[in-house]
Design an enzyme around this catalytic site. Structure first.
Site, mmCIF file in Angstrom:
data_model
loop_
_atom_site.group_PDB
_atom_site.id
_atom_site.type_symbol
_atom_site.label_atom_id
_atom_site.label_comp_id
_atom_site.label_asym_id
_atom_site.label_seq_id
_atom_site.Cartn_x
_atom_site.Cartn_y
_atom_site.Cartn_z
ATOM 1 N N GLY A 136 8.049 -15.650 -18.837
ATOM 2 C CA GLY A 136 7.277 -14.924 -19.847
ATOM 3 C C GLY A 136 7.764 -15.237 -21.239
ATOM 4 N N SER A 196 6.749 -17.124 -23.556
ATOM 5 C CA SER A 196 5.798 -17.316 -24.648
ATOM 6 C C SER A 196 5.155 -16.010 -25.098
ATOM 7 C CB SER A 196 4.700 -18.304 -24.228
ATOM 8 O OG SER A 196 3.989 -17.819 -23.099
ATOM 9 N N SER A 207 10.047 -1.319 -17.686
ATOM 10 C CA SER A 207 9.222 -0.533 -18.614
ATOM 11 C C SER A 207 9.491 0.937 -18.394
ATOM 12 C CB SER A 207 7.733 -0.820 -18.377
ATOM 13 O OG SER A 207 6.922 0.127 -19.056
ATOM 14 N N TYR A 242 1.361 -0.375 -11.859
ATOM 15 C CA TYR A 242 2.330 -0.912 -12.818
ATOM 16 C C TYR A 242 3.620 -0.101 -12.764
ATOM 17 C CZ TYR A 242 4.153 -2.566 -17.326
ATOM 18 O OH TYR A 242 4.927 -3.106 -18.323
ATOM 19 N N ALA A 289 4.721 1.592 -10.201
ATOM 20 C CA ALA A 289 5.382 1.297 -8.931
ATOM 21 C C ALA A 289 6.143 -0.023 -9.001
ATOM 22 C CB ALA A 289 4.346 1.247 -7.808
#
Length: 283
Positions: free
Chosen positions: A44, A46, A176, A189, A191
């Site tokens: 990730g 970029s 997150s 998301y 989970a």
């Protein structure tokens, strides 16, 4: 004056202005070249947070492989870092595919002979497809779980193959606060991100004796693009320090966890959210 000359002159502080981001990345160096000789992979790389992490590690001496699926976006980050006088290489890979990840990591080993650090930053929610669980399609649920949870597990597994043989290595997973507290219409998301936190603890116990340290960094709201003053004030109201999260706030924590100062830390989750997840806020 070149960026390296400026770096030598300022020693501890310099600013890199990055395209497509309204706020500049501000990198405050603790020690010049403290990651020199290290090889890092940032999945990730970029994205906004991934890009900041790539810059930070490269600015402190690491050779950074910027990993992503879009060759043009990956190359853009690589070119910016190299033009600033640091070291970066492109690594195009799809973390959803085992063969693609295996091939990418072998490429790094063939070119650099080792992997010192893996930062799993690739991920994301359902975006415009977000909705309540009852209405959600299983294809969307599977996609979010695979991108965030399975992708992180797969990349970690591949990196550990090479780290174990050297009995050293560090892995940092970006999670997150949704994984901490949950969020309506983002259950898949939540989970996935919560699963990563548990995964980190398990791998820390499993491989700590083999010289591998693995930790989790959990961002809150991070300002990703151009916003107006009203939007900025709304963001500030979501946390307890009345401020906004910046990409470099996350890259700062990643840099610390990759440093020698963090050698006795593993299996932990570091929340970088201005206290947003501490409790209810009235305004």
């Amino acid at each position: 004056m070149g960026i390296k000359s400026l770096l030598r002159r300022l020693k501890r502080h310099f600013v890199i202005r990055v395209k497509e981001v309204s706020l500049p990345y501000e990198i405050k160096l603790i020690k010049e070249d403290r990651f020199r000789g290290q090889v890092a992979i940032v999945t990730g790389g970029s994205g906004v947070i991934g890009r900041a992490i790539c810059y930070r590690l490269a600015a402190e001496g690491a050779l950074v492989y910027v990993c992503g699926t879009n060759h043009e976006r990956v190359s853009s980050v690589v070119n910016e870092i190299n033009e600033a006088g640091f070291q970066a290489r492109p690594l195009v890979s799809n973390i959803l595919e085992e063969d693609s990840v295996g091939s990418a990591f072998r490429q790094v080993m063939n070119l650099s002979s080792k992997i010192d650090l893996l930062v799993c930053c690739a991920g994301g929610g359902a975006r415009e497809k977000s909705c309540g669980l009852i209405e959600q399609d299983m294809d969307v649920i599977d996609s979010v779980l695979n991108l965030n949870l399975r992708g992180g597990i797969l990349c970690t597994k591949e990196a550990c193959k090479y780290m174990v043989s050297r009995e050293r290595g560090k892995i940092i997973i970006i999670s997150s606060t949704v994984g901490l507290q949950g969020m309506p219409a983002y259950s898949e998301y939540a989970a996935a991100k919560a699963g990563l936190m548990a995964f980190v603890k398990s791998i820390a116990m499993e491989l700590g004796g083999k010289g591998i340290r693995i930790n989790c960094v959990t961002p809150g709201i991070v300002q990703r693009g151009t916003i107006d003053e009203r939007q900025m004030e709304q963001i500030k109201k979501t946390n307890w320090v009345n401020d906004y999260g910046k990409p470099e706030d996350i890259s700062n924590m990643v840099a610390f966890l990759n440093s020698d100062e963090a050698m006795f830390i593993t299996g932990q989750n570091f929340v970088v959210d201005g206290g947003r997840s501490l409790g209810l806020k009235n305004n």
